[in-house]
Write an enzyme that holds these catalytic residues in place. Structure first.
Site, PDB file in Angstrom:
ATOM      1  N   ILE A  30     -32.053   3.428-105.420  1.00  0.00           N
ATOM      2  CA  ILE A  30     -31.679   3.413-106.621  1.00  0.00           C
ATOM      3  C   ILE A  30     -30.977   4.627-107.203  1.00  0.00           C
ATOM      4  O   ILE A  30     -30.375   4.461-108.288  1.00  0.00           O
ATOM      5  CB  ILE A  30     -32.595   2.911-107.663  1.00  0.00           C
ATOM      6  CG1 ILE A  30     -33.819   3.783-107.601  1.00  0.00           C
ATOM      7  CG2 ILE A  30     -33.002   1.609-107.376  1.00  0.00           C
ATOM      8  CD1 ILE A  30     -34.665   3.485-108.905  1.00  0.00           C
ATOM      9  N   GLY A  86     -39.218  14.031 -99.540  1.00  0.00           N
ATOM     10  CA  GLY A  86     -40.241  13.378 -99.840  1.00  0.00           C
ATOM     11  C   GLY A  86     -41.165  13.856-100.768  1.00  0.00           C
ATOM     12  O   GLY A  86     -42.332  13.624-101.041  1.00  0.00           O
ATOM     13  N   HIS A  93     -40.159   8.932 -95.921  1.00  0.00           N
ATOM     14  CA  HIS A  93     -38.890   8.278 -95.758  1.00  0.00           C
ATOM     15  C   HIS A  93     -37.824   9.241 -95.592  1.00  0.00           C
ATOM     16  O   HIS A  93     -37.836  10.554 -95.809  1.00  0.00           O
ATOM     17  CB  HIS A  93     -38.640   7.663 -97.434  1.00  0.00           C
ATOM     18  CG  HIS A  93     -38.762   8.634 -98.284  1.00  0.00           C
ATOM     19  ND1 HIS A  93     -39.895   9.122 -98.947  1.00  0.00           N
ATOM     20  CD2 HIS A  93     -37.594   9.122 -99.232  1.00  0.00           C
ATOM     21  CE1 HIS A  93     -39.649   9.814-100.101  1.00  0.00           C
ATOM     22  NE2 HIS A  93     -38.012   9.958 -99.999  1.00  0.00           N
ATOM     23  N   LEU A  94     -36.789   8.638 -94.754  1.00  0.00           N
ATOM     24  CA  LEU A  94     -35.560   9.403 -94.437  1.00  0.00           C
ATOM     25  C   LEU A  94     -34.424   8.984 -95.068  1.00  0.00           C
ATOM     26  O   LEU A  94     -34.210   7.675 -95.096  1.00  0.00           O
ATOM     27  CB  LEU A  94     -35.550   9.367 -92.945  1.00  0.00           C
ATOM     28  CG  LEU A  94     -36.467   9.398 -92.008  1.00  0.00           C
ATOM     29  CD1 LEU A  94     -35.948   9.037 -90.568  1.00  0.00           C
ATOM     30  CD2 LEU A  94     -37.170  10.675 -92.055  1.00  0.00           C
ATOM     31  N   HIS A  95     -33.679   9.732 -95.868  1.00  0.00           N
ATOM     32  CA  HIS A  95     -32.488   9.530 -96.460  1.00  0.00           C
ATOM     33  C   HIS A  95     -31.254   9.333 -95.235  1.00  0.00           C
ATOM     34  O   HIS A  95     -31.216  10.396 -94.690  1.00  0.00           O
ATOM     35  CB  HIS A  95     -32.137  10.663 -97.615  1.00  0.00           C
ATOM     36  CG  HIS A  95     -33.314  10.546 -98.765  1.00  0.00           C
ATOM     37  ND1 HIS A  95     -32.989  10.086 -99.884  1.00  0.00           N
ATOM     38  CD2 HIS A  95     -34.361  11.171 -98.595  1.00  0.00           C
ATOM     39  CE1 HIS A  95     -34.017  10.461-100.633  1.00  0.00           C
ATOM     40  NE2 HIS A  95     -34.932  10.836-100.027  1.00  0.00           N
TER      41      HIS A  95
END
Length: 148
Positions: A30, A86, A93-95
């Protein structure tokens, strides 16, 4: 207690899903740094990178590469970037995002004012790019659901 990402995966909080398999999901953030910015998240509540079992971490990396390739092609970007921080959510989580230069790869560039319809459109572009890349089996049936 379930993390924010577990609540998204479980459907308790809406998400814009672009990938789903038995190990992980990917959904649009988001607060994108660039259009097409997605998060690859294990279904298991793993707090951080260094806690991840080797097989899960390897799987996340392969999924991130696959998505990155689709992002690069769809946005005609010279690179696909991978960021792991993180700090904002205690769930690994991987961006993954299309990237044009290193200077722009900072969370200070994250945009929190992107309208929902623009986030939906970018996520749908990712889904279309993944299908075009032969990954349709991993693209959820509906944007708002991790179900295949």
């Amino acid at each position: 207690m379930a993390t924010l990402f577990s609540k998204i995966i479980d459907g308790d909080i809406p998400g814009r899903f672009v990938w789903a398999d038995d190990v992980c999901v990917a959904f649009a953030t988001i607060a994108p740094i660039t259009d097409g910015h997605v998060l690859v998240v294990p279904r298991a509540e793993i707090v951080e990178l260094t806690d991840a079992p080797d097989d899960v971490l390897a799987h996340l990396a392969v999924v991130a590469r696959t998505i990155g390739s689709a992002l690069q092609a769809e946005w005609d970007a010279p690179r696909a970037a991978l960021l792991v921080a993180g700090f904002e959510v205690p769930h690994l989580h991987l961006h993954v995002l299309p990237a044009w230069d290193e200077a722009s790869l900072t969370f200070a560039n994250a945009r929190t004012d992107v309208p929902a319809d623009a986030l939906d459109a970018a996520a749908e572009r990712v889904r279309t790019a993944l299908r075009s890349a032969g990954q349709g089996a991993h693209v959820p049936r509906a944007l708002g659901s991790p179900a295949l």
